[in-house]
Design a protein around this motif. Structure first.
Motif, short mmCIF file in Angstrom:
data_model
loop_
_atom_site.label_atom_id
_atom_site.label_comp_id
_atom_site.label_asym_id
_atom_site.label_seq_id
_atom_site.Cartn_x
_atom_site.Cartn_y
_atom_site.Cartn_z
N ASP A 1 0.87 -1.18 0.00
CA ASP A 1 0.00 0.00 0.00
C ASP A 1 0.90 1.23 0.00
O ASP A 1 2.05 1.17 0.39
N CYS B 1 1.60 5.13 9.05
CA CYS B 1 1.31 3.69 9.10
C CYS B 1 2.43 2.90 8.43
O CYS B 1 2.36 1.68 8.35
N HIS C 1 3.39 2.97 5.20
CA HIS C 1 3.20 2.54 3.81
C HIS C 1 4.35 3.05 2.92
O HIS C 1 4.58 2.50 1.84
N GLU D 1 -6.08 3.25 3.74
CA GLU D 1 -6.71 3.82 4.92
C GLU D 1 -8.12 4.32 4.59
O GLU D 1 -8.28 5.21 3.77
#
Ligand code: ZN
Ligand code: ZN
Length: 389
Positions: A76, A101, A103, A136
């Motif tokens: 992602d 996060c 990514h 997300e």
């Protein structure tokens, strides 16, 4: 051995990509710069590139020296609407957005693996490296599937990975069956009758009903669901009222339900509706419910989970691969890819996760120490599925 030597040599490059991505975060379906950078790098590695899937998604196709099946590796690439509190040089240059996060790290790891695989092509089959937008909240995984990911590329099995603060550095964790929960949202609107706050008997108070409702909804987990079925019902927003001395006409509650099983999701939706109607009736007001199923649970298929575990074990040794981790009540839109094709989603330990370095925290930063481990894992997955020629 925990890192393949060829991948270890790419560390500096991968750290450079990661810091560049971190400094330029882009959120759901707006990953234009990110997507262009990925496509440019893949082309420079000699990889066939397809852009524009689900708007900003990118797929690179790496054919091996011999024919064989197709395997999909997915990263992602989106950031979050979180203002970054870090002050290091590669901090976000976009106010209000950051890669909280990891990514950015996922993207760099898959780029490193793609570069290596394209240089060697020592496997029998085809590797699709999938760079997906909008993990997300917005379901970029579903958008990729709907945009023909599996029709355009005959991928037979698909693999995903997430860095996991709290799991020891460089360890892996994967289980067959549910690894992460479903993600549903709900919105309850309570319509009463506004009144002077000093004369509540002349209105129908939506605020007192809202307070009762928050408490009553907790009985779904404690009294409706089987105690052995995991479920979370969280009310995360209450909106109502504008001033000190007015009882508002309306109160709105929003929240999320997490579970591992569609039967439990059905139960939650039914009971939220019944409880909201019941509370509304008690207080002589009206209740409306909007319930939306966003992400299904992330469920690892037995075959791919075995392959993922074998790849991780080959890389770091059995003592660093947990085959029975507790599932997380968090959610992941890789689930949509797994609904379309058998797949496996693994966690890669990012270390203790102290000092704010937990996912979605404004002080988070992807741990660069695992970039080469993650990229090596991808190469091992390809070896496990397509062999070495
Ligand atoms: Zn996240
Ligand atoms: Zn994430």
């Amino acid at each position: 051995m925990s890192v393949l030597p060829d991948i270890a040599a790419l560390k500096e490059l991968m750290v450079g990509w990661r810091h560049d991505l971190h400094a330029h975060p882009e959120t759901a379906f707006e990953e234009v710069r990110t997507s262009a950078l990925i496509a440019e790098l893949l082309i420079s590695f000699g990889i066939e590139v397809h852009t524009g899937l689900a708007r900003t998604g990118v797929v690179g196709v790496i054919r091996g020296h011999a024919p064989g099946p197709w395997v999909g590796l997915r990263a992602d690439m989106d950031a979050l609407d979180v203002p970054e509190s870090n002050v290091f040089a590669h901090r976000s240059s976009t106010p209000g957005k950051m890669h909280a996060c990891g990514h950015d790290g996922h993207t760099s790891m898959l780029l490193g693996a793609a570069r290596h695989l394209a240089a060697k092509r020592d496997f029998a089959g085809t590797v699709a490296v999938i760079f997906q937008p909008a993990e997300e909240n917005e379901g970029g995984g579903r958008a990729m599937v709907e945009d023909g990911l599996f029709e355009r590329f005959p991928i037979e099995t698909v693999y995903g990975l997430h860095n996991w603060p709290g799991l020891e550095l460089g360890h892996f964790a994967i289980r067959t069956g549910p690894q992460m929960a479903s993600y549903d949202i709900f919105e309850i609107t309570l319509d009463g009758q506004g009144a002077h706050a000093a004369m509540p008997h002349l209105g129908r108070d939506s605020m007192v009903a809202a307070a009762q409702l928050v408490t009553a909804l907790q009985t779904i987990a404690s009294r409706d669901a089987n105690p052995l079925d995991a479920i979370v019902v969280s009310v995360t927003q209450i909106h109502g009222g504008d001033t000190w001395n007015v009882l508002p006409q309306q109160a709105v509650l929003r929240g999320t339900v997490r579970a591992f099983d569609a039967r439990v999701q059905d139960l939650a939706e039914r009971r939220i509706s019944q409880i909201a109607q019941g509370i509304a009736a008690t207080f002589g007001i009206r209740a409306g419910l909007r319930y939306e199923r966003r992400y299904p649970p992330t469920v690892n298929a037995a075959g791919p989970a075995r392959i993922a575990a074998a790849a991780a074990t080959a890389l770091v040794g059995a003592d660093k691969v947990d085959l029975d981790p507790r599932p997380s009540m968090g959610a992941e839109d890789f689930a949509f890819l797994q609904q379309a094709r058998p797949g496996a989603y693994i966690w890669l330990g990012a270390g203790p996760g102290q000092a704010g370095c937990m996912l979605h925290n404004p002080g988070y930063d992807f741990n660069d120490e695992i970039l080469t481990t993650g990229a090596s894992y991808w190469v091992e997955v390809v070896r496990q599925v397509l062999g070495v020629v």
